[in-house]
Design a protein around this motif. Structure first.
Motif, PDB file in Angstrom:
ATOM      1  N   LEU A 393      42.175  31.982  47.770  1.00 55.35           N
ATOM      2  CA  LEU A 393      41.826  30.795  46.657  1.00 55.35           C
ATOM      3  C   LEU A 393      40.672  30.573  46.509  1.00 55.35           C
ATOM      4  O   LEU A 393      40.487  30.469  45.127  1.00 55.35           O
ATOM      5  N   ASP A 394      39.939  31.714  47.485  1.00 53.38           N
ATOM      6  CA  ASP A 394      38.360  31.765  46.282  1.00 53.38           C
ATOM      7  C   ASP A 394      38.077  33.488  45.286  1.00 53.38           C
ATOM      8  O   ASP A 394      38.160  32.515  44.799  1.00 53.38           O
ATOM      9  N   SER A 395      38.927  33.599  45.540  1.00 52.77           N
ATOM     10  CA  SER A 395      38.830  34.796  44.724  1.00 52.77           C
ATOM     11  C   SER A 395      40.430  34.635  43.342  1.00 52.77           C
ATOM     12  O   SER A 395      39.331  34.997  42.402  1.00 52.77           O
ATOM     13  N   TRP A 396      40.645  33.877  43.563  1.00 54.65           N
ATOM     14  CA  TRP A 396      41.500  33.414  41.944  1.00 54.65           C
ATOM     15  C   TRP A 396      40.164  32.808  41.675  1.00 54.65           C
ATOM     16  O   TRP A 396      40.561  32.721  40.231  1.00 54.65           O
ATOM     17  N   MET A 397      39.855  31.689  42.314  1.00 54.14           N
ATOM     18  CA  MET A 397      38.644  30.570  41.407  1.00 54.14           C
ATOM     19  C   MET A 397      37.728  31.787  40.605  1.00 54.14           C
ATOM     20  O   MET A 397      37.095  31.414  39.631  1.00 54.14           O
ATOM     21  N   SER A 399      38.121  34.217  39.674  1.00 57.94           N
ATOM     22  CA  SER A 399      38.586  35.779  38.811  1.00 57.94           C
ATOM     23  C   SER A 399      38.463  34.501  37.415  1.00 57.94           C
ATOM     24  O   SER A 399      38.575  35.293  36.373  1.00 57.94           O
ATOM     25  N   LEU A 400      38.611  33.865  37.924  1.00 51.07           N
ATOM     26  CA  LEU A 400      39.631  32.612  36.583  1.00 51.07           C
ATOM     27  C   LEU A 400      38.750  31.783  36.274  1.00 51.07           C
ATOM     28  O   LEU A 400      38.546  31.357  34.977  1.00 51.07           O
ATOM     29  N   PHE A 401      37.031  30.818  37.115  1.00 47.48           N
ATOM     30  CA  PHE A 401      36.550  30.420  36.454  1.00 47.48           C
ATOM     31  C   PHE A 401      35.117  30.340  36.893  1.00 47.48           C
ATOM     32  O   PHE A 401      34.157  30.184  36.144  1.00 47.48           O
ATOM     33  N   GLY A 402      35.306  31.819  37.350  1.00 48.08           N
ATOM     34  CA  GLY A 402      33.894  32.001  37.914  1.00 48.08           C
ATOM     35  C   GLY A 402      32.832  31.476  38.623  1.00 48.08           C
ATOM     36  O   GLY A 402      32.095  31.244  39.435  1.00 48.08           O
TER      37      GLY A 402
END
Lengths: 546, 344
Positions: A393-397, A399-402
């Motif tokens: 979740l952390d890396s997704w957030m 990459s998506l929202f910084g």
């Protein structure tokens, strides 16, 4: 009537899977290559671990069955001094964690402990002159687990004896059977399913225990799993052992379930009246008192007294405001766990009752496995997927929202609650299913005919009728969570200590006297819910729900 | 039962739980500690750091193996800044798992002898404890117990009390014997000790000491701080035990006494690196080093004068300066030998 899986079945399935994930996650390592150090262990110490476990199961099975049946029968069928007191007090040992019993008795009964020292002083013995039972042994563990867990059998057997149709006993007496014969030939066989269910619970607790057996130096299956995973870093070996343990547990669960299922057919009539009771006099009356007093003494009164003495003489130096925080943490976690367990168990139990699909029934069974799995294993089983989820979740957030979310769930109270819900689903479900079984399916039918869906039926019809069962489930899960240690120890957030953790830390530092304060507080906090639980159980009368 | 309102309960639970935890939030002035130390007397040690620096300490105490497992799984996002263990085998394991970052600090290098820290600065020892022999003064002569090897000699048959083989202090002791004497000698030694045991291994170090005092055995293996705690105690029971016993620092004439460490290092993914290093440096300061000695009866690694009369009274002794990496590597071999010779 219905063929497509309803919303209820789907909800139950999702919950069941979530509850089963931690256990299944550990099994996921099953086919990894096994380490070398572990192979040496398998040939040397593992057979001993297995043997210890088998002896423990046999001994605790016999001990809890005998203790539970004897006390329940005396309480239900006889009049003797102290009966009214024992009727509720016999459940008090549930408030004392098994590892605390181990701490107390190992110290009390060892060679250098007060009992043996007093004997040596009294008779002038020295080492080797006399025989004294070794508390740190399989036999010692059997006695401690038996007094810790017999109340499960007592509670269920007591209800079973009360619910037995008086006619059956009357008939056997009319046919000339004596009290003993009616017990062995009529009452005991009729109550067998309830007894089996209680013994299965006790044995699952025994399988899951790590703290008490570690302290008593009686290595078991749980020890093997722990050493394989942590000392040897060999997840595959740990998973293989855990799989074997789960087979045991599944067997016990099946016994417990099939026992309970067949119970329905034993109820011959719905007419009840107060059971006739035998007035015991003289030596027999005092023998009955002694039989009830013994497990209560060993499992509650004596350990509580020893702890109290320690706590007063040389208790925890941190006694004070810190204890308010410790108690609050323990109680809040226990309340959260009780609430979620009961809510989720209701949905699963209700789905298992209404849906005929074998899938739902299997999910209900899987959801109950956690009770026999050591808390540490469940903790690892939760830690791994939870940390994976958090990091993904952390890396997704990022990459998506910084934005970094960090570890959302790992190291939060939610992790502990999750672990305890998984651990204690079985005892929660058990008392729910028992009271659900008392509601005749006709009521469901009537509600559904009047247009109410399954959720509405649950909410408007069953919940009010289930109140007693819900309360019992909540109380038993609450007390179990108060005593829980390994999962809390491994998953807790920063600076989050509970009474169990405080007890453990001091005991680990070989400061037993200081550990008494926290241990005694666990017992004290547990006593009130147990009294409420017992009161609810005592009030439950055949023919009434709850 | 009284009415059981689900909604009211849920509300109460949410309200109650919101008051819990929430301490690990992103503050600047914090250091996050994952520690295997479980000594209540450490409270003062931590409080003093916060007083000096204004940096708050968040702590998780637990079993080292579980803590290492937790850091490993938490991965890049782990809040852990500093890992502390009470055994060199475990800190070596954490280093091997790649969890620790090298730290370059003149303070640490200056205060800690080079054999008590990692050459790359991945871990440092902050206190030491010796694994010693405690014996009954009236039944054993000092020369009967002046080497670990004596524990396996026929003269002590049925007189030895020692805890179980799963215990990390015993594993490290045997690992040190493997390192200095070789595997075969180590196995013979372990076999000899098992043959001399007065009872199957049980209980902790304190239990072994008490068993000697009570007369069940004549010599016990223990860490120094457990015995020092009894000697420093003001309780009557403890004073009676202390009066009967004496201590032996084994192998003074040859390789020296086996010494274990409590040590720590900076976690590779530490979010508060600077505070972490500050904390490590604090642990070798005079005050902190004195807390180890005065609070928990451990030996300081730096040269400081303590107020611990027992430790000062024992004086200095020769230690076995075996390489820590070798000890770590030998742990599994040690467990295998224990299992083989039936050391429970």
């Amino acid at each position: 009537m219905r063929h497509r899986p309803g919303g209820l079945a789907v909800t139950a399935a999702i919950i069941g899977v979530l509850v089963a994930i931690p256990t299944l996650g550990v099994l996921g390592h099953l086919f990894r290559p096994s380490g070398e150090a572990w192979r040496g262990m398998a040939g040397t110490v593992l057979p001993g671990y297995l043997l210890n476990t088998l002896w423990l199961l046999l001994g605790v099975g016999a001990g809890t069955a005998f203790g539970g049946i004897a006390t329940a029968w005396l309480i239900v069928m006889c009049r003797f001094p102290g009966r009214r007191f024992f009727e509720w007090a016999l459940t008090l040992p549930l408030a004392v964690p098994a590892y605390v019993l181990a701490y107390v008795y190992a110290d009390f009964l060892q060679f250098a402990g007060p009992v043996q020292t007093a004997l040596r002083d009294l008779f002038g013995w020295s080492a080797g002159d006399y025989w004294f039972p070794e508390i740190r042994s399989v036999g010692g563990a059997i006695v401690l687990f038996s007094v810790a867990f017999y109340p499960y059998v007592y509670l269920l057997a007591r209800t079973a004896f009360i619910e037995q149709s008086v006619c059956a006993i009357d008939a056997s007496r009319t046919l000339g059977a004596g009290a003993t014969e009616s017990f062995f030939r009529v009452a005991l066989p009729l109550a067998r399913p309830a007894i089996a269910a209680g013994v299965a619970l006790a044995l699952m607790e025994t399988l899951a225990d790590f703290g008490a057996v570690a302290y008593l130096d009686v290595p078991t299956f749980a020890t093997g799993i722990y050493r394989a995973w942590f000392s040897f870093g060999d997840q595959a070996a740990a998973a293989q052992l855990a799989a074997a343990l789960l087979l045991f547990a599944l067997g016990l669960l099946l016994i417990e379930r099939t026992s309970r299922a067949s119970r329905r057919f034993h109820q011959a009539t719905h007419r009840y009246r107060a059971l006739p009771s035998f007035h015991l006099v003289g030596a027999r009356a005092w023998a009955a008192t002694a039989i009830c007093a013994l497990p209560l003494l060993i499992g509650f009164a004596l350990p509580a007294a020893i702890l109290l003495r320690f706590a007063v003489l040389s208790g925890d130096a941190q006694w004070g405001e810190r204890y308010f925080v410790l108690t609050r943490n323990s109680v809040v976690v226990a309340m959260l766990v009780a609430f979620f367990t009961v809510a989720l168990a209701t949905i699963i139990a209700y789905a298992a009752r209404n849906e005929r699909s074998p899938l739902v029934r299997w999910i209900a069974r899987l959801a109950g496995m956690g009770y026999a799995v050591p808390g540490t294993v469940i903790a690892v089983g939760i830690l791994v997927p939870m940390a994976l989820f958090d990091n993904a979740l952390d890396s997704w957030m990022r990459s998506l929202f910084g934005v970094s979310t960090g570890l959302l769930l790992t190291g939060s109270v939610a992790g502990i609650v999750y672990a305890c819900v998984v651990r204690f689903m079985t005892p929660g479900m058990q008392s729910l299913e028992a009271s659900l079984a008392r509601i005749t399916p006709g009521i469901d039918g009537a509600s559904r005919t009047l247009g109410a869906g399954p959720f509405e039926t649950l909410r408007r019809i069953h919940r009010p009728m289930l109140r007693g069962g819900l309360a019992s489930a909540a109380l038993i899960v609450f007390v179990d969570t108060m005593k829980e240690l390994p999962a809390t120890l491994m998953l807790r957030p920063f600076n989050f200590d509970t009474l169990a953790v405080q007890t453990y830390n001091l005991a680990r530092d070989e400061r037993l006297a200081e550990a008494s304060t926290a241990a005694l507080t666990i017992v004290a906090v547990g006593v009130l819910p147990i009294m409420l639980l017992t009161r609810a159980a005592l009030r439950a009368r055949p023919g009434h729900a709850g | 039962m009284k009415a059981f309102s689900g909604r009211a309960v849920a509300l109460a639970l949410v309200m109650a739980s919101s008051g819990l935890a929430g301490t690990a939030a992103a503050e600047d002035k914090v250091v996050n500690l994952y520690t295997g130390r479980h000594y209540q007397t450490d409270e003062k040690l931590y409080a003093e750091f916060t007083r000096q620096t204004g940096i708050k300490i968040n702590r998780i105490e637990g079993k080292e193996d579980e803590i290492i497992e937790r850091i490993r799984n938490e991965g890049a996002n782990s809040p852990a800044d500093v890992l502390i263990t009470v055994d060199m085998g475990r800190i070596w394991k954490a280093e091997q798992a790649g969890l620790l970052a090298p730290v370059k600090s003149a303070t640490l290098e200056q205060r800690i002898p080079s054999n008590l820290r990692d050459p790359e600065g991945k871990w440092f020892a902050f206190s030491t404890r010796a694994r010693v022999l405690i014996y009954a003064k009236d039944r054993i002569k000092p020369e009967q117990v002046d080497r670990y090897e004596d524990l396996a000699s026929a003269a002590l048959k049925g007189k030895v009390c020692v805890r179980s083989s799963g215990n990390i202090y015993n594993l490290s002791l045997l690992a040190s014997i493997i390192a200095t004497q070789g595997e075969q000698k180590a196995e013979e030694w372990a076999k000899g000790v098992v043959a001399n045991m007065a009872r199957p291994p049980q209980g902790g170090d304190t239990d072994q000491i008490k068993a000697v005092a009570a007369g069940q055995c004549d010599v016990a293996v223990s860490n120094t701080y457990y015995f020092a705690r009894i000697l420093n105690s003001t309780k009557e029971d403890d004073k009676a035990i202390a009066a009967k016993l004496a201590i032996s620092f084994p192998n003074q004439a040859d390789r020296g006494t086996h010494v274990n460490i409590s040590g720590g290092g900076l976690v590779k993914t530490a979010p508060n690196k600077q505070n972490g290093i500050k904390f490590l440096e604090y642990l070798v300061s005079d005050e902190a080093q004195r807390y180890f000695a005065n609070g928990n009866n451990e030996y300081p690694v730096a040269e400081v004068k303590t107020d611990n009369k027992v430790l000062e009274g024992w004086g200095s002794f020769k230690t076995d300066k075996v390489n820590v990496g070798e000890l770590g590597r030998n742990q599994a071999k040690a467990q295998a030998i224990f299992n083989k010779v039936g050391w429970k």
